[in-house]
Design a protein around this motif. Sequence first.
Motif, PDB file in Angstrom:
ATOM      1  N   SER A 117      48.507  37.653  37.528  1.00  0.00           N
ATOM      2  CA  SER A 117      47.584  36.522  37.541  1.00  0.00           C
ATOM      3  C   SER A 117      47.878  35.663  38.757  1.00  0.00           C
ATOM      4  CB  SER A 117      47.745  35.665  36.275  1.00  0.00           C
ATOM      5  OG  SER A 117      49.019  35.042  36.256  1.00  0.00           O
ATOM      6  N   SER A 168      44.129  41.880  36.192  1.00  0.00           N
ATOM      7  CA  SER A 168      44.601  40.558  36.611  1.00  0.00           C
ATOM      8  C   SER A 168      43.618  39.508  36.148  1.00  0.00           C
ATOM      9  CB  SER A 168      44.769  40.498  38.139  1.00  0.00           C
ATOM     10  OG  SER A 168      43.542  40.792  38.786  1.00  0.00           O
ATOM     11  N   THR A 169      44.076  38.262  36.175  1.00  0.00           N
ATOM     12  CA  THR A 169      43.214  37.144  35.821  1.00  0.00           C
ATOM     13  C   THR A 169      43.416  36.006  36.803  1.00  0.00           C
ATOM     14  OG1 THR A 169      42.548  35.626  34.050  1.00  0.00           O
ATOM     15  CG2 THR A 169      44.900  36.103  34.230  1.00  0.00           C
ATOM     16  N   THR A 171      43.611  32.005  37.090  1.00  0.00           N
ATOM     17  CA  THR A 171      43.935  30.955  36.122  1.00  0.00           C
ATOM     18  C   THR A 171      43.355  29.590  36.456  1.00  0.00           C
ATOM     19  OG1 THR A 171      45.991  30.264  37.223  1.00  0.00           O
ATOM     20  CG2 THR A 171      46.120  32.124  35.690  1.00  0.00           C
TER      21      THR A 171
END
Length: 205
Positions: A117, A168-169, A171
């Motif tokens: 992330s 993935s991210t 945030t």
Amino acid sequence: MKINVIFYSLYGHNHKMAEAVAEGAREVKGVDVGLYQVEETFTPEILEKMGATEYKKKFGHIPVATIETLTEADAIIFGTPTRFGMMVAQMRAFLDRTGGIWSKGELIGKVGSVFTSSSTQHGGQESTILSFHTTLLHHGMIVVGVPYSEERQKILTEITGGSPYGSSTITGRGHGSRQPSENELGIARFQGRHVAEITKRLVGE
């Protein structure tokens, strides 16, 4: 067949991704999935100043990974936020304690995969995963990513994480105001399932 998901999370984003990865792996018949976090190195006082204390409590029940968490598994899926384009210090500290099993070759032939992330769209997600692969390759692990058969990483209708290297991210800033999207969680579930399927072929179950 045993798959362990090992993550570090500060504000909960990688915890949510880890849960999705584990969920995907459990979809494959005959797979036992474990979920672990690496040991925290920040003091409670620092966590409080960072505004992370309440977030950490939400997954405080998850056991801390040990060296045996690595050696007992047929595959290991690691999750780490990016810090300046690399894995966080907490994950690095955990991996730096694996010299003993490296010298014995105890991870050779096991499957390894990584998710991550970052707070911004181009905040080092790919470099974090690729640099993480170096450690896995030194251990003789078989690296598995996310092939383009996972169509969700191709979308252009929204901002999203996910690449051939791993899920993935993004945030957002300020304690990670943006939560993982359904598209990102979908890629994470795919990654877990894909790793489980590859591992099952390798171990012959």
